[in-house]
Enzyme design. Structure first.
Site, PDB file in Angstrom:
ATOM      1  N   ASP A   1      34.684  27.506  20.469  1.00 47.27           N
ATOM      2  CA  ASP A   1      35.428  26.499  21.230  1.00 47.27           C
ATOM      3  C   ASP A   1      34.428  25.792  22.133  1.00 47.27           C
ATOM      4  O   ASP A   1      33.475  26.404  22.613  1.00 47.27           O
ATOM      5  CB  ASP A   1      36.525  27.162  22.066  1.00 47.27           C
ATOM      6  CG  ASP A   1      37.579  26.150  22.496  1.00 47.27           C
ATOM      7  OD1 ASP A   1      38.657  26.121  21.867  1.00 47.27           O
ATOM      8  OD2 ASP A   1      37.318  25.370  23.430  1.00 47.27           O
TER       9      ASP A   1
ATOM     10  N   LYS B   1      37.072  28.731  28.723  1.00 49.75           N
ATOM     11  CA  LYS B   1      37.995  29.401  27.781  1.00 49.75           C
ATOM     12  C   LYS B   1      37.253  30.526  27.040  1.00 49.75           C
ATOM     13  O   LYS B   1      37.768  31.632  26.881  1.00 49.75           O
ATOM     14  CB  LYS B   1      38.498  28.351  26.791  1.00 49.75           C
ATOM     15  CG  LYS B   1      39.643  28.785  25.903  1.00 49.75           C
ATOM     16  CD  LYS B   1      40.161  27.540  25.179  1.00 49.75           C
ATOM     17  CE  LYS B   1      40.999  27.867  23.991  1.00 49.75           C
ATOM     18  NZ  LYS B   1      41.346  26.672  23.200  1.00 49.75           N
TER      19      LYS B   1
ATOM     20  N   PHE C   1      51.913  30.922   8.534  1.00 53.68           N
ATOM     21  CA  PHE C   1      53.372  30.961   8.721  1.00 53.68           C
ATOM     22  C   PHE C   1      53.707  31.720  10.004  1.00 53.68           C
ATOM     23  O   PHE C   1      54.768  32.347  10.114  1.00 53.68           O
ATOM     24  CB  PHE C   1      54.047  31.603   7.493  1.00 53.68           C
ATOM     25  CG  PHE C   1      53.821  30.816   6.227  1.00 53.68           C
ATOM     26  CD1 PHE C   1      54.532  29.650   5.982  1.00 53.68           C
ATOM     27  CD2 PHE C   1      52.883  31.217   5.287  1.00 53.68           C
ATOM     28  CE1 PHE C   1      54.323  28.902   4.830  1.00 53.68           C
ATOM     29  CE2 PHE C   1      52.658  30.484   4.129  1.00 53.68           C
ATOM     30  CZ  PHE C   1      53.379  29.324   3.896  1.00 53.68           C
TER      31      PHE C   1
ATOM     32  N   LYS D   1      53.696  24.595   2.594  1.00 51.06           N
ATOM     33  CA  LYS D   1      53.782  24.789   4.042  1.00 51.06           C
ATOM     34  C   LYS D   1      54.698  23.739   4.676  1.00 51.06           C
ATOM     35  O   LYS D   1      55.621  24.061   5.432  1.00 51.06           O
ATOM     36  CB  LYS D   1      52.377  24.715   4.644  1.00 51.06           C
ATOM     37  CG  LYS D   1      52.322  24.539   6.124  1.00 51.06           C
ATOM     38  CD  LYS D   1      52.869  25.744   6.873  1.00 51.06           C
ATOM     39  CE  LYS D   1      53.162  25.386   8.309  1.00 51.06           C
ATOM     40  NZ  LYS D   1      52.958  26.414   9.252  1.00 51.06           N
TER      41      LYS D   1
ATOM     42  N   PHE E   1      68.022  31.117  10.907  1.00 51.02           N
ATOM     43  CA  PHE E   1      67.874  29.683  11.192  1.00 51.02           C
ATOM     44  C   PHE E   1      69.178  28.904  11.058  1.00 51.02           C
ATOM     45  O   PHE E   1      69.182  27.727  10.738  1.00 51.02           O
ATOM     46  CB  PHE E   1      66.730  29.076  10.368  1.00 51.02           C
ATOM     47  CG  PHE E   1      65.401  29.428  10.971  1.00 51.02           C
ATOM     48  CD1 PHE E   1      64.905  30.719  10.881  1.00 51.02           C
ATOM     49  CD2 PHE E   1      64.672  28.490  11.684  1.00 51.02           C
ATOM     50  CE1 PHE E   1      63.708  31.068  11.502  1.00 51.02           C
ATOM     51  CE2 PHE E   1      63.477  28.832  12.303  1.00 51.02           C
ATOM     52  CZ  PHE E   1      62.999  30.122  12.212  1.00 51.02           C
TER      53      PHE E   1
ATOM     54  N   CYS F   1      55.424  22.511  15.970  1.00 49.24           N
ATOM     55  CA  CYS F   1      55.385  22.545  14.501  1.00 49.24           C
ATOM     56  C   CYS F   1      56.489  21.711  13.868  1.00 49.24           C
ATOM     57  O   CYS F   1      56.216  20.701  13.230  1.00 49.24           O
ATOM     58  CB  CYS F   1      55.455  23.993  14.028  1.00 49.24           C
ATOM     59  SG  CYS F   1      54.112  24.966  14.684  1.00 49.24           S
TER      60      CYS F   1
HETATM   61  C1  UGA Z   1      57.547  27.679  12.980  1.00 50.39           C
HETATM   62  C2  UGA Z   1      57.791  28.488  11.700  1.00 50.39           C
HETATM   63  O1  UGA Z   1      58.907  29.371  11.884  1.00 50.39           O
HETATM   64  C3  UGA Z   1      56.545  29.305  11.316  1.00 50.39           C
HETATM   65  O2  UGA Z   1      56.759  29.963  10.077  1.00 50.39           O
HETATM   66  C4  UGA Z   1      55.353  28.334  11.184  1.00 50.39           C
HETATM   67  O3  UGA Z   1      54.166  29.030  10.879  1.00 50.39           O
HETATM   68  C5  UGA Z   1      55.171  27.593  12.487  1.00 50.39           C
HETATM   69  O4  UGA Z   1      56.380  26.866  12.795  1.00 50.39           O
HETATM   70  C6  UGA Z   1      54.024  26.629  12.315  1.00 50.39           C
HETATM   71  O5  UGA Z   1      54.109  25.729  11.484  1.00 50.39           O
HETATM   72  O6  UGA Z   1      52.978  26.829  12.942  1.00 50.39           O
HETATM   73  P1  UGA Z   1      57.550  28.255  15.590  1.00 50.39           P
HETATM   74  O7  UGA Z   1      57.432  26.779  15.797  1.00 50.39           O
HETATM   75  O8  UGA Z   1      56.680  29.168  16.361  1.00 50.39           O
HETATM   76  O9  UGA Z   1      57.335  28.615  14.041  1.00 50.39           O
HETATM   77  O10 UGA Z   1      59.045  28.677  15.979  1.00 50.39           O
HETATM   78  P2  UGA Z   1      60.410  29.015  15.226  1.00 50.39           P
HETATM   79  O11 UGA Z   1      60.757  30.418  15.509  1.00 50.39           O
HETATM   80  O12 UGA Z   1      60.400  28.590  13.814  1.00 50.39           O
HETATM   81  O13 UGA Z   1      61.428  28.080  16.039  1.00 50.39           O
HETATM   82  C7  UGA Z   1      61.268  26.664  16.042  1.00 50.39           C
HETATM   83  C8  UGA Z   1      62.376  26.021  16.844  1.00 50.39           C
HETATM   84  O14 UGA Z   1      63.617  26.148  16.167  1.00 50.39           O
HETATM   85  C9  UGA Z   1      62.599  26.634  18.247  1.00 50.39           C
HETATM   86  O15 UGA Z   1      62.786  25.584  19.171  1.00 50.39           O
HETATM   87  C10 UGA Z   1      63.862  27.443  18.095  1.00 50.39           C
HETATM   88  O16 UGA Z   1      64.600  27.553  19.289  1.00 50.39           O
HETATM   89  C11 UGA Z   1      64.614  26.602  17.062  1.00 50.39           C
HETATM   90  N1  UGA Z   1      65.629  27.357  16.289  1.00 50.39           N
HETATM   91  C12 UGA Z   1      65.247  28.367  15.462  1.00 50.39           C
HETATM   92  C13 UGA Z   1      66.961  26.993  16.391  1.00 50.39           C
HETATM   93  O17 UGA Z   1      67.336  26.069  17.140  1.00 50.39           O
HETATM   94  N2  UGA Z   1      67.885  27.681  15.639  1.00 50.39           N
HETATM   95  C14 UGA Z   1      67.534  28.682  14.811  1.00 50.39           C
HETATM   96  O18 UGA Z   1      68.443  29.253  14.148  1.00 50.39           O
HETATM   97  C15 UGA Z   1      66.184  29.046  14.726  1.00 50.39           C
END
Ligand code: UGA
Length: 451
Positions: free
Chosen positions: A30, A35, A151, A206, A251, A262
């Site tokens: 980095d 950091k 993921f 992805k 989800f 993401c």
């Molecule tokens: C997401 C994917 O789940 C990962 O597999 C992926 O690697 C990652 O993006 C990425 O591309 O780097 P993340 O953004 O950390 O992971 O979080 P999630 O758990 O997927 O939640 C995303 C958003 O959806 C959050 O704001 C959460 O509150 C919302 N959410 C999730 C809902 O509103 N309802 C649900 O049922 C599930």
């Protein structure tokens, strides 16, 4: 194996620490010296459960090193991971500037055969461009580019790095596939599914995964709007739907919608890519529209209930885009905070981890260090992030502290029957409202004169 990691953010850092944990010699780079020093002490610059311990273990065992010097990190590495950010441009397309800069640095410090692993989320076709540019910057090295999308979920990044459900590798070089199989052998031995494809397919898988998960969430949120009109319960509907293994329950939680670094940007980037390739993926635009509607729906509920928002104090419970992280990027909570502040409300936020980041994004937001300070004298409380501690709220105390006992639950954390035992007006998402009975509203000391 000697592994180099370029980019030590939410993806690069857990990846580096996990690869060190399974026995590799990992060096990460980095440009920020402060950091690097912090990481050298075994501390993560952001909150991620379990990550500090994993970094400390790697650093103290000598298998994980951080540096600002590309020659020390990249020179001699058999595998170089690119985990740089791909932020959205105004058009919605991903900016790949950091990717090309990483390619230039890698090319300048590599020799012989090097496997370059593209882990950042990128539009299909990027790995091919990356390979071309690596060779342009240094024609003397044999670069083998693979796509190995991550993921990881924030808040579960350690678990997802050590015990991923699947490992996807896209490439066209046998040498690269062999190196990648060896690299991940301990993780595959623990049960991760190993998938090999061509590069374009891996990159697309992805984007498609994130887009599909976002689509499920928006489906649940659209369903919530209908349930509110039909006096039905979206949680019970999702449970019934989700019990069918073809649908699955994950989800389908309606609420304030998805945020984070993401889904919003990946969805826009995927839609732009499809359009550039010649397909109008209108479904993805609709998914994003329904997501925006989720915040707007919560805003309207608050406005409807409070009559005038000017001079009203609103407690915002949860500021990170989801529990388990201090990340507030594209957080629905902050979008709602901005809407409320613009309408004249005074918003007081509480979050166990994300207050500082939230204030940096929304300077007019006041934050407090405990949930009851946020609730004191509030005319309405909004649950924006489902942190576990909100389940344990003392509801009696909450009702007493608030100026108006109104709770808008943007994540459906409370049980409706339980809320009905307290004098709350409880407006959750996609479920019938709970309002205090007339007896509770008038208070016990006033006897039966109102009956
Ligand atoms: C997401 C994917 O789940 C990962 O597999 C992926 O690697 C990652 O993006 C990425 O591309 O780097 P993340 O953004 O950390 O992971 O979080 P999630 O758990 O997927 O939640 C995303 C958003 O959806 C959050 O704001 C959460 O509150 C919302 N959410 C999730 C809902 O509103 N309802 C649900 O049922 C599930």
């Amino acid at each position: 194996m000697r592994v180099a990691i370029v980019g030590i953010g939410h993806v690069g850092l857990p990846t580096a620490a996990a690869l060190a944990h399974i026995g590799h010699d990992v060096r990460a780079i980095d440009s920020d010296g402060a950091k690097v020093a912090m990481l050298g002490d075994g501390r993560s610059p952001f909150y991620e459960p379990g990550l500090d311990d994993l970094i400390s273990e790697g650093v103290s065992g000598g298998r994980l090193k951080f540096s600002t010097e590309p020659a020390q990190v990249i020179g001699g590495a058999a595998v170089v991971f690119i985990c740089v950010g791909t932020p959205p441009r105004a058009s919605g397309e991903a900016s790949l500037v950091a990717m090309e800069r990483a390619a230039e640095t890698i090319a300048a410090h590599s020799s012989g055969d090097v496997v370059v692993v593209q882990k950042s989320t990128v539009p299909t076709g990027t790995a091919t461009r990356l390979g071309e540019h690596l060779s342009r910057y240094n024609p003397n090295v044999r670069f083998h580019v693979v796509s190995n999308p991550e993921f990881l979920r924030e808040g579960h990044a350690v678990e997802d790095s050590l015990r991923p459900v699947r490992i996807l590798v896209g490439g066209d070089s046998q040498l690269a596939f062999e190196v990648m199989r060896e690299l991940y052998a301990p993780v595959v031995a623990e049960g991760a599914k190993w998938i090999e494809t061509d590069v374009n397919t891996a990159e697309l898988a992805k984007h498609a995964s994130n887009a599909f998960l976002a689509t499920k969430i928006s489906f649940a949120n659209a369903l919530a709007r209908v349930c509110e009109l039909a006096d039905a319960d979206v949680v019970a509907v999702a449970d019934a739907m989700g019990s069918d293994p073809r649908i699955g329950r994950a989800f389908l939680d309606a609420g304030l919608g998805y945020g984070g670094y993401c889904f919003p940007k990946d969805l826009a980037s995927f839609e732009r890519l499809s359009s550039r390739l010649g397909y109008d993926f209108g479904l993805l635009r609709e998914v994003a529209r329904v997501n925006e509607e989720a915040v707007e729906s919560a805003f309207k509920k608050i406005e409807q209930e409070l009559w005038n928002l000017e001079d009203k104090r609103i407690a915002l419970l949860g500021l990170s885009f989801k529990p388990g992280t201090d990340d507030t990027r594209f957080a629905p909570s902050l979008e709602l905070a901005r809407r409320l502040i613009d309408a004249g409300a005074h918003v007081v936020g509480y979050d166990p981890e994300a207050a500082e980041n939230a204030r940096a994004e929304v300077p007019q937001l006041e934050t407090v260090d405990d949930v009851y300070s946020a609730l004191r004298d509030a005319h309405c409380a909004v649950v924006a992030t489902e942190w576990d501690e909100f389940n344990d709220l003392d509801l009696e105390k909450t009702a007493e502290l608030m100026a108006f006992p109104i709770i808008v639950d943007g994540r459906n954390v409370f049980d409706r029957a339980e809320m009905a035992r307290h004098p709350f007006t409880y407006l959750s998402t996609g479920r019938p409202p709970v309002r205090p009975s007339r007896t509770e509203r008038r208070g016990p000391e006033q006897g039966d004169q109102w009956a």
